[in-house]
Enzyme design. Structure first.
Site, PDB file in Angstrom:
ATOM      1  N   CYS A   1     -11.837  -6.057 -15.946  1.00  0.00           N
ATOM      2  CA  CYS A   1     -12.834  -4.987 -15.903  1.00  0.00           C
ATOM      3  C   CYS A   1     -14.197  -5.594 -15.558  1.00  0.00           C
ATOM      4  O   CYS A   1     -14.648  -6.528 -16.231  1.00  0.00           O
ATOM      5  CB  CYS A   1     -12.908  -4.263 -17.246  1.00  0.00           C
TER       6      CYS A   1
ATOM      7  N   GLU B   1       0.836  -1.217   0.000  1.00  0.00           N
ATOM      8  CA  GLU B   1       0.000   0.000   0.000  1.00  0.00           C
ATOM      9  C   GLU B   1       0.866   1.260   0.000  1.00  0.00           C
ATOM     10  O   GLU B   1       0.573   2.244   0.692  1.00  0.00           O
ATOM     11  CB  GLU B   1      -0.968   0.004   1.196  1.00  0.00           C
TER      12      GLU B   1
HETATM   13 ZN    ZN Z   1     -14.168  -2.277 -19.563  1.00  0.00          ZN
END
Ligand code: ZN
Ligand code: ADP
Length: 203
Positions: free
Chosen positions: A145, A89
């Site tokens: 995605c 992080e």
């Molecule tokens: Zn996409």
């Protein structure tokens, strides 16, 4: 035979959910198997999965980590004799982490840094860009995605399930309830509406 120095900087970057923490932990586990003395740090800001004492990946695996709030704290907490320092992080760290990583590598330590390279607007995030510049090794990972199933590179911030306005704060720690992995085409950063502007102004 004199051991060659393992001093170097490795950066693992990419969108949230791309497997940065998994990859960091994989390298840490293998270093431990190779009998290296390893120390793991992570920003105190991130306490999403298991409390701040561990590095967790989204699949729930854990390795103990020291919470730190600044690059100076990393430099101060590195134990003498440590071979490998890992920082997860790192997008939340101050830019001083660049000097600390370089100094540790110069002393012969292997430094592994993981952090997301873009904020929710798709702009460079904190010290990750400069860390990429000094690294010997860079791995940019991708997620899937959630909209079109192509390779995702962008962090989509959501507020109540809707794309968050560009004017929001850069740092808002959250997991799957506030972020999604998206590709460039599906990434949305609307300008704030007047009502949202007022809310933001009120803080
Ligand atoms: Zn996409
Ligand atoms: P990061 O540190 O990059 O945020 P983690 O290592 O914590 O990523 O988590 C990676 C894991 O997240 C994957 O192995 C997978 O099980 C899970 N995951 C959840 N959503 C997605 C997604 N959209 N694309 C890819 N992996 C995802």
């Amino acid at each position: 035979m004199e051991r060659r120095s393992e001093g170097r900087v490795e950066v693992i970057t990419g969108v949230m959910f791309s497997g940065k923490s998994e990859e960091l932990m994989r390298r840490v586990r293998r270093a431990i198997i190779a009998r290296r003395d390893v120390q793991v740090f992570k920003s105190h800001l991130d306490d999403r999965y298991s409390g701040i004492r561990h590095v967790s990946s989204h699949d729930g695996k854990k390795i103990e980590a020291w919470p730190v709030s600044s690059s100076v704290e990393v430099a101060e907490k590195v134990r003498p004799g440590v071979h490998v320092v890992a920082v997860d992080e790192a997008q939340f760290m101050d830019v001083g982490i660049v000097r600390v990583a370089n100094a540790l590598a110069d002393q012969g330590l292997r430094v592994i840094v993981a952090g997301t390279d873009m904020d929710f607007r798709g702009e460079p995030f904190g010290p990750i860009g400069p860390l990429l510049a000094i690294a010997e090794r860079i791995d940019k990972l991708h997620a899937i995605c959630v909209i079109c199933a192509e390779r995702a590179s962008r962090n989509q911030r959501l507020i109540d399930g809707e794309p968050a306005a560009a004017e929001g704060p850069t740092i808002h720690v959250g997991g799957a309830e506030s972020y999604e992995a998206r590709c460039r085409a599906c990434h949305e950063v609307p300008a704030a509406t007047d009502a949202q502007e007022e809310l933001l102004a009120e803080g």
